[in-house]
Design a protein around this motif. Structure first.
Motif, PDB file in Angstrom:
ATOM      1  N   UNK A 169       3.944  -0.512  -0.596  1.00  0.00           N
ATOM      2  CA  UNK A 169       4.253   0.382   0.529  1.00  0.00           C
ATOM      3  C   UNK A 169       3.055   0.506   1.472  1.00  0.00           C
ATOM      4  N   UNK A 170       2.230  -0.521   1.490  1.00  0.00           N
ATOM      5  CA  UNK A 170       1.032  -0.549   2.329  1.00  0.00           C
ATOM      6  C   UNK A 170       1.350  -0.174   3.777  1.00  0.00           C
ATOM      7  N   UNK A 171       2.301  -0.869   4.383  1.00  0.00           N
ATOM      8  CA  UNK A 171       2.572  -0.686   5.806  1.00  0.00           C
ATOM      9  C   UNK A 171       3.090   0.714   6.093  1.00  0.00           C
ATOM     10  N   UNK A 172       3.972   1.212   5.225  1.00  0.00           N
ATOM     11  CA  UNK A 172       4.520   2.560   5.407  1.00  0.00           C
ATOM     12  C   UNK A 172       3.416   3.606   5.398  1.00  0.00           C
ATOM     13  N   UNK A 173       2.509   3.491   4.430  1.00  0.00           N
ATOM     14  CA  UNK A 173       1.417   4.460   4.311  1.00  0.00           C
ATOM     15  C   UNK A 173       0.441   4.306   5.471  1.00  0.00           C
ATOM     16  N   UNK A 174       0.159   3.078   5.858  1.00  0.00           N
ATOM     17  CA  UNK A 174      -0.776   2.827   6.959  1.00  0.00           C
ATOM     18  C   UNK A 174      -0.281   3.477   8.249  1.00  0.00           C
ATOM     19  N   UNK A 175       1.008   3.366   8.504  1.00  0.00           N
ATOM     20  CA  UNK A 175       1.578   3.916   9.732  1.00  0.00           C
ATOM     21  C   UNK A 175       1.598   5.439   9.740  1.00  0.00           C
TER      22      UNK A 175
END
Length: 398
Positions: A253-259
């Motif tokens: 969930x890297x991208x979700x958390x980054x955003x």
């Protein structure tokens, strides 16, 4: 009961392996060291078949894993299989105890050179010293051929066991007590947010090992820790008085958390922390860049450590292959190996992607990296690849 002994994962223990010919006394020496019947002892050559593992704690070393191997002079079809398994132990050995039992030591010297080629510290031992009439002759031969002072050991009388223990302590590699998993990313009193989705791959009622180890380390560092699942990320951030110093997430969930993360919060993942802790993070980062050069004719090897039945939406078997094929093309070949398997024909691959390797010790992970480097095959890591595919690798803290 020693909690350190019981709670320390196998991968974090000093791996001490005992090598020698059949009936050379390996099992007896291990039993003498532990004060327990770890391995079956018999006058029949070849009693030890598969490697036997015993978790121990040795004063001066700490948690360790003693490994009793099959004799490397085993014969026959089954014997060769046993020798192959003994050879497999070489890749994970932090300290080797090599037993000499006779003046004919050609095989022992071959194994000695092999261990040295892997930069493995070796303790030379002459076993069953109380039974040998030509002890002095054997001792002089070992000194001459290895340039070491062999320790004379008798498991029966106990002679030499304390000296062997002292030498093992001296041989612990200087870099074994490596920096912490979270290194200098976080300090005492700082706030950490752990984003830990509990999907089908997480054991029911438990956290996965990297989450447990990172959480324990953060508590030992006296950090302020909050743990949430991905769907509660926004609520967690909203209830915090200040943005967390560090957010550690599951790589999936890297991208979700980054955003969603505050600009001032550093971000990393459990897999990337382990990539740096167990392997070569710089090599992994360079390896991820190779993805842009792959074509549908390329071949990728995904190497996971856990041996488990394939699960729905498994990251190594389903998610990563799907993401790679979406970027490169549906005809991209992706092979998956698990456990100790690493393939015997690595030259056919254009990229190797290794999991976080929480189940392997650093010595074994670095041996895999060494094989890849030797064959000039790019290699990366689950978390690094996921960050790269999400376009955020350069913005992640490692």
């Amino acid at each position: 009961m020693n909690s350190n002994l019981n709670n320390t994962p196998t991968a974090n223990r000093v791996h001490i392996a005992f090598y020698g010919k059949r009936n050379s006394g390996k099992s007896s020496v291990i039993n003498a060291i532990t004060g327990q019947t770890v391995s079956i002892v018999s006058e029949v050559a070849g009693t030890t078949t598969d490697p036997v593992y015993k978790a121990m704690e040795i004063s001066g070393i700490g948690p360790c894993m003693l490994i009793d191997t099959a004799g490397f002079d085993d014969v026959g079809e089954l014997g060769q299989i046993r020798v192959q398994k003994t050879e497999g132990v070489l890749e994970k050995t932090d300290i080797a105890v090599l037993l000499f039992s006779e003046t004919d030591m050609e095989q022992e010297l071959q194994w000695y050179e092999q261990l040295l080629s892997k930069n493995t510290p070796v303790v030379t031992v002459i076993s069953k010293s109380d039974e040998k009439e030509n002890l002095l002759e054997i001792e002089e031969a070992v000194k001459k051929n290895t340039d070491t002072e062999p320790i004379l050991v008798s498991a029966k009388t106990g002679d030499g066991i304390s000296l062997l223990m002292e030498e093992l302590i001296k041989k612990v590699p200087d870099d074994f007590e490596r920096e912490s998993i979270t290194r200098d990313l976080i300090q005492e009193g700082e706030t950490v947010l752990l984003v830990m989705p509990q999907d089908i791959q997480a054991p029911k009622g438990r956290l996965i090992l990297p989450q447990v180890q990172v959480l324990r380390e953060l508590l030992d560092k006296k950090c302020l820790v909050m743990s949430v699942t991905t769907d509660k990320l926004e609520e967690a951030l909203a209830c915090m008085k200040e943005a967390p110093k560090l957010i550690i997430t599951d790589s999936q969930v890297f991208k979700t958390v980054y955003e969603s993360k505050p600009a001032e919060s550093k971000l990393t993942s459990f897999s990337m922390l382990y990539a740096a802790y167990k392997g070569d993070i710089d090599y992994y980062k360079e390896g991820a860049k190779v993805i842009d050069t792959l074509t549908e004719n390329s071949k990728v090897l995904i190497a996971e450590c856990c041996s488990h039945a394939p699960l729905k939406e498994d990251i190594g078997r389903e998610k990563l292959p799907r993401m790679l094929r979406n970027k490169i093309g549906e005809n991209l070949t992706v092979d998956v190996v698990s456990g100790m398997d690493f393939g015997t024909n690595l030259e056919q691959y254009d990229l190797i992607i290794q999991c976080g390797a929480c189940m392997f010790n650093r010595k074994y992970v670095m041996s895999r990296i060494g094989q890849a480097m030797e064959k000039q095959i790019p290699m990366s890591n689950y978390g690094v690849v996921l960050a790269y595919l999400s376009g955020i690798l350069e913005n992640v803290s490692i």
